[in-house]
Motif scaffolding. Structure first.
Motif, PDB file in Angstrom:
ATOM      1  N   MET B   1       1.146  14.481  -5.632  1.00 33.48           N
ATOM      2  CA  MET B   1       1.108  13.037  -5.400  1.00 33.48           C
ATOM      3  C   MET B   1       0.898  12.745  -3.924  1.00 33.48           C
ATOM      4  O   MET B   1       1.592  13.294  -3.073  1.00 33.48           O
ATOM      5  N   ILE B   2      -0.027  11.890  -3.643  1.00 34.78           N
ATOM      6  CA  ILE B   2      -0.219  11.422  -2.268  1.00 34.78           C
ATOM      7  C   ILE B   2       0.146   9.951  -2.245  1.00 34.78           C
ATOM      8  O   ILE B   2      -0.320   9.172  -3.086  1.00 34.78           O
ATOM      9  N   LYS B   3       0.983   9.596  -1.286  1.00 32.04           N
ATOM     10  CA  LYS B   3       1.395   8.192  -1.204  1.00 32.04           C
ATOM     11  C   LYS B   3       0.468   7.462  -0.222  1.00 32.04           C
ATOM     12  O   LYS B   3       0.251   7.935   0.905  1.00 32.04           O
ATOM     13  N   ILE B   4      -0.064   6.338  -0.642  1.00 33.07           N
ATOM     14  CA  ILE B   4      -0.958   5.550   0.208  1.00 33.07           C
ATOM     15  C   ILE B   4      -0.267   4.248   0.586  1.00 33.07           C
ATOM     16  O   ILE B   4       0.285   3.548  -0.276  1.00 33.07           O
ATOM     17  N   LEU B   5      -0.278   3.927   1.876  1.00 33.77           N
ATOM     18  CA  LEU B   5       0.340   2.680   2.348  1.00 33.77           C
ATOM     19  C   LEU B   5      -0.742   1.700   2.783  1.00 33.77           C
ATOM     20  O   LEU B   5      -1.698   2.078   3.468  1.00 33.77           O
ATOM     21  N   LEU B   6      -0.563   0.461   2.401  1.00 39.71           N
ATOM     22  CA  LEU B   6      -1.522  -0.585   2.776  1.00 39.71           C
ATOM     23  C   LEU B   6      -0.819  -1.681   3.572  1.00 39.71           C
ATOM     24  O   LEU B   6       0.341  -1.990   3.315  1.00 39.71           O
ATOM     25  N   PHE B   7      -1.540  -2.259   4.512  1.00 39.17           N
ATOM     26  CA  PHE B   7      -0.943  -3.277   5.382  1.00 39.17           C
ATOM     27  C   PHE B   7      -1.845  -4.502   5.508  1.00 39.17           C
ATOM     28  O   PHE B   7      -3.053  -4.430   5.286  1.00 39.17           O
ATOM     29  N   ALA B   8      -1.213  -5.601   5.905  1.00 38.70           N
ATOM     30  CA  ALA B   8      -1.909  -6.831   6.292  1.00 38.70           C
ATOM     31  C   ALA B   8      -2.895  -7.272   5.204  1.00 38.70           C
ATOM     32  O   ALA B   8      -2.519  -7.346   4.021  1.00 38.70           O
ATOM     33  N   GLY B   9      -4.152  -7.512   5.564  1.00 42.68           N
ATOM     34  CA  GLY B   9      -5.144  -7.987   4.606  1.00 42.68           C
ATOM     35  C   GLY B   9      -5.366  -7.015   3.453  1.00 42.68           C
ATOM     36  O   GLY B   9      -5.524  -7.431   2.303  1.00 42.68           O
ATOM     37  N   LEU B  10      -5.345  -5.730   3.754  1.00 43.88           N
ATOM     38  CA  LEU B  10      -5.547  -4.732   2.694  1.00 43.88           C
ATOM     39  C   LEU B  10      -4.439  -4.815   1.648  1.00 43.88           C
ATOM     40  O   LEU B  10      -4.691  -4.677   0.447  1.00 43.88           O
ATOM     41  N   ARG B  11      -3.228  -5.042   2.111  1.00 44.28           N
ATOM     42  CA  ARG B  11      -2.103  -5.162   1.196  1.00 44.28           C
ATOM     43  C   ARG B  11      -2.303  -6.362   0.263  1.00 44.28           C
ATOM     44  O   ARG B  11      -2.043  -6.270  -0.941  1.00 44.28           O
ATOM     45  N   GLU B  12      -2.801  -7.456   0.827  1.00 39.26           N
ATOM     46  CA  GLU B  12      -3.019  -8.641  -0.009  1.00 39.26           C
ATOM     47  C   GLU B  12      -4.171  -8.440  -0.983  1.00 39.26           C
ATOM     48  O   GLU B  12      -4.105  -8.882  -2.129  1.00 39.26           O
ATOM     49  N   GLU B  13      -5.217  -7.752  -0.510  1.00 39.14           N
ATOM     50  CA  GLU B  13      -6.349  -7.494  -1.411  1.00 39.14           C
ATOM     51  C   GLU B  13      -5.943  -6.637  -2.603  1.00 39.14           C
ATOM     52  O   GLU B  13      -6.365  -6.884  -3.733  1.00 39.14           O
ATOM     53  N   ALA B  14      -5.127  -5.622  -2.318  1.00 40.12           N
ATOM     54  CA  ALA B  14      -4.715  -4.713  -3.384  1.00 40.12           C
ATOM     55  C   ALA B  14      -3.590  -5.308  -4.221  1.00 40.12           C
ATOM     56  O   ALA B  14      -3.366  -4.898  -5.362  1.00 40.12           O
ATOM     57  N   GLY B  15      -2.888  -6.280  -3.636  1.00 39.85           N
ATOM     58  CA  GLY B  15      -1.752  -6.854  -4.355  1.00 39.85           C
ATOM     59  C   GLY B  15      -0.542  -5.935  -4.355  1.00 39.85           C
ATOM     60  O   GLY B  15       0.419  -6.139  -5.087  1.00 39.85           O
ATOM     61  N   LYS B  16      -0.563  -4.893  -3.547  1.00 39.97           N
ATOM     62  CA  LYS B  16       0.607  -4.019  -3.439  1.00 39.97           C
ATOM     63  C   LYS B  16       0.595  -3.284  -2.097  1.00 39.97           C
ATOM     64  O   LYS B  16      -0.446  -3.165  -1.445  1.00 39.97           O
ATOM     65  N   SER B  17       1.764  -2.791  -1.714  1.00 42.58           N
ATOM     66  CA  SER B  17       1.876  -2.148  -0.400  1.00 42.58           C
ATOM     67  C   SER B  17       1.809  -0.631  -0.504  1.00 42.58           C
ATOM     68  O   SER B  17       1.553   0.046   0.479  1.00 42.58           O
ATOM     69  N   GLU B  18       2.032  -0.100  -1.700  1.00 41.55           N
ATOM     70  CA  GLU B  18       1.992   1.359  -1.889  1.00 41.55           C
ATOM     71  C   GLU B  18       1.232   1.716  -3.149  1.00 41.55           C
ATOM     72  O   GLU B  18       1.360   1.044  -4.174  1.00 41.55           O
ATOM     73  N   ILE B  19       0.474   2.790  -3.062  1.00 41.64           N
ATOM     74  CA  ILE B  19      -0.231   3.297  -4.242  1.00 41.64           C
ATOM     75  C   ILE B  19      -0.020   4.807  -4.260  1.00 41.64           C
ATOM     76  O   ILE B  19      -0.111   5.459  -3.225  1.00 41.64           O
ATOM     77  N   GLU B  20       0.258   5.356  -5.421  1.00 43.10           N
ATOM     78  CA  GLU B  20       0.364   6.819  -5.506  1.00 43.10           C
ATOM     79  C   GLU B  20      -0.849   7.370  -6.247  1.00 43.10           C
ATOM     80  O   GLU B  20      -1.283   6.813  -7.259  1.00 43.10           O
ATOM     81  N   ILE B  21      -1.380   8.455  -5.717  1.00 44.56           N
ATOM     82  CA  ILE B  21      -2.555   9.070  -6.329  1.00 44.56           C
ATOM     83  C   ILE B  21      -2.259  10.535  -6.584  1.00 44.56           C
ATOM     84  O   ILE B  21      -1.746  11.234  -5.712  1.00 44.56           O
ATOM     85  N   LYS B  22      -2.587  11.002  -7.766  1.00 45.09           N
ATOM     86  CA  LYS B  22      -2.388  12.431  -8.082  1.00 45.09           C
ATOM     87  C   LYS B  22      -3.514  13.209  -7.446  1.00 45.09           C
ATOM     88  O   LYS B  22      -4.655  13.136  -7.885  1.00 45.09           O
TER      89      LYS B  22
END
Lengths: 150, 77, 150, 77
Positions: B1-22
């Motif tokens: 699992m890789i944890k991805i963090l998003l901030f500012a505009g990217l966070r709003e675009e994705a609608g979340k602050s963290e995404i986990e990817i296998k």
């Protein structure tokens, strides 16, 4: 007493100045960045700062290290506030002490420029007409939704 | 699992602050491709990348357990 | 509330910062000059500042006017203390507010340089080994008894 | 009467902070000469001059009632 910190509570000029005071340093410069009401003709209602907190604190400390290498004998502290800030609230404080004033000015100005380049902190402007994440590190070209002009 | 963090505009675009990817042993550019399969409106081009709180580049290889942050142009100070 | 003053009482960083705060000015720089214990290998016990008070206050105000002409939009305040000062006491405070940080740094540094050139204030160093009026405005060549090298 | 103000080292050399001289319509250099007749150890050469709290030059003419300050190289800040 953290020399480099990112926090939600109000910042104190008195406190940060104390952090760098030393008996051999006759010059202290401080920089106080406050929330400005007017940017050209646009009126800000309030700001919101967001940070990647642990990395932002690390980067602030790195800036301090860089400055102490460039201007030996200086000591630096930086505090950045996050969360909702009203007009005139302090967003950032930089204090530098030095035996000699020239270095205190130069290291201080270096720090604010570096903050705007490498420290993962973002501000969202809230105007009467809307809101916007400010995305350009030198504040010259804001763009909507965190999306730079490519 | 890789944890991805998003901030500012990217966070709003994705609608979340963290995404986990296998994933494991993947370059940042590979990770981006995988991320865009699900979040195809995310604009990652202007963002700097940090791996485990240090700035990294497109060809940095990340492993399971790493934390990858997408850092849009900053505006502190 | 005097923007430019020469006084015997302790100086407050908080107070002088308030004097220049404005809602349109997002950047404030301050300079804090304190009494340094060590100058190279010489240990200072305490200092004594003397001023030609009315003229010194006028000259400080003139520096402020010069700065506001050179850097339009800046606002400056300067306080200088006189009398006996102990190690770490604040001798001079300069605060500059500006909509833009570059001008706030430049005007502040300009002020301290001008103070050392034109403002009739003198300091007497008291060391373990004696005392001496410091006479060179840039602090590079002290000479005994107020007598410059001719 | 012209009032003369002395500061810092000059004040200590003269042993006083103020001196009054009976004179009128005199240049600063003339005033200096007169002053040195009484205070011959005073070293005025390195000092700037202020007349009524404004910087002046050697050929400035002072009148009775004026206040002349001898300002040794300053060291504030």
């Amino acid at each position: 007493m953290e020399l480099f910190e990112v926090k939600s509570e109000p910042l104190s000029l008195e406190d940060i100045t104390k952090k760098v005071e030393r008996r051999e340093a006759g010059a202290i410069t401080t920089f106080i960045g406050t929330v400005r009401e007017w940017t050209k003709e646009k009126r800000t209602l309030y700001l919101e700062y967001q940070a990647y907190e642990p990395m932002a604190a690390k980067m602030l400390a790195q800036i301090g290290k860089e400055a102490e290498e460039k201007w030996p004998g200086t000591k630096m502290a930086i505090s950045h506030r996050i969360g909702r800030l009203e007009i005139s609230d302090i967003a950032v404080l930089i204090a530098v002490s030095s035996p000699h004033r020239k270095a205190a000015y130069e290291a201080n100005e270096y720090a604010i420029e570096r903050i705007k380049d490498i420290v993962p902190i973002w501000k969202k402007e809230h105007w009467e007409s809307g809101e916007e994440w400010i995305g350009n590190q030198k504040e010259t070209v804001p763009y909507p939704s965190g999306r730079p002009h490519l | 699992m890789i944890k991805i963090l998003l901030f500012a505009g990217l966070r709003e675009e994705a609608g979340k602050s963290e995404i986990e990817i296998k994933a494991d042993n993947l370059s940042i550019s590979g990770l981006k491709q995988q991320l865009l399969e699900t979040y195809n409106s995310l604009n990652l081009n202007g963002a700097m990348i940090a791996v485990n709180e240090e700035y990294a580049t497109e060809d940095t290889v990340v492993k399971s357990g790493d934390v990858v942050a997408f850092i849009p142009p900053v505006s502190g100070g």
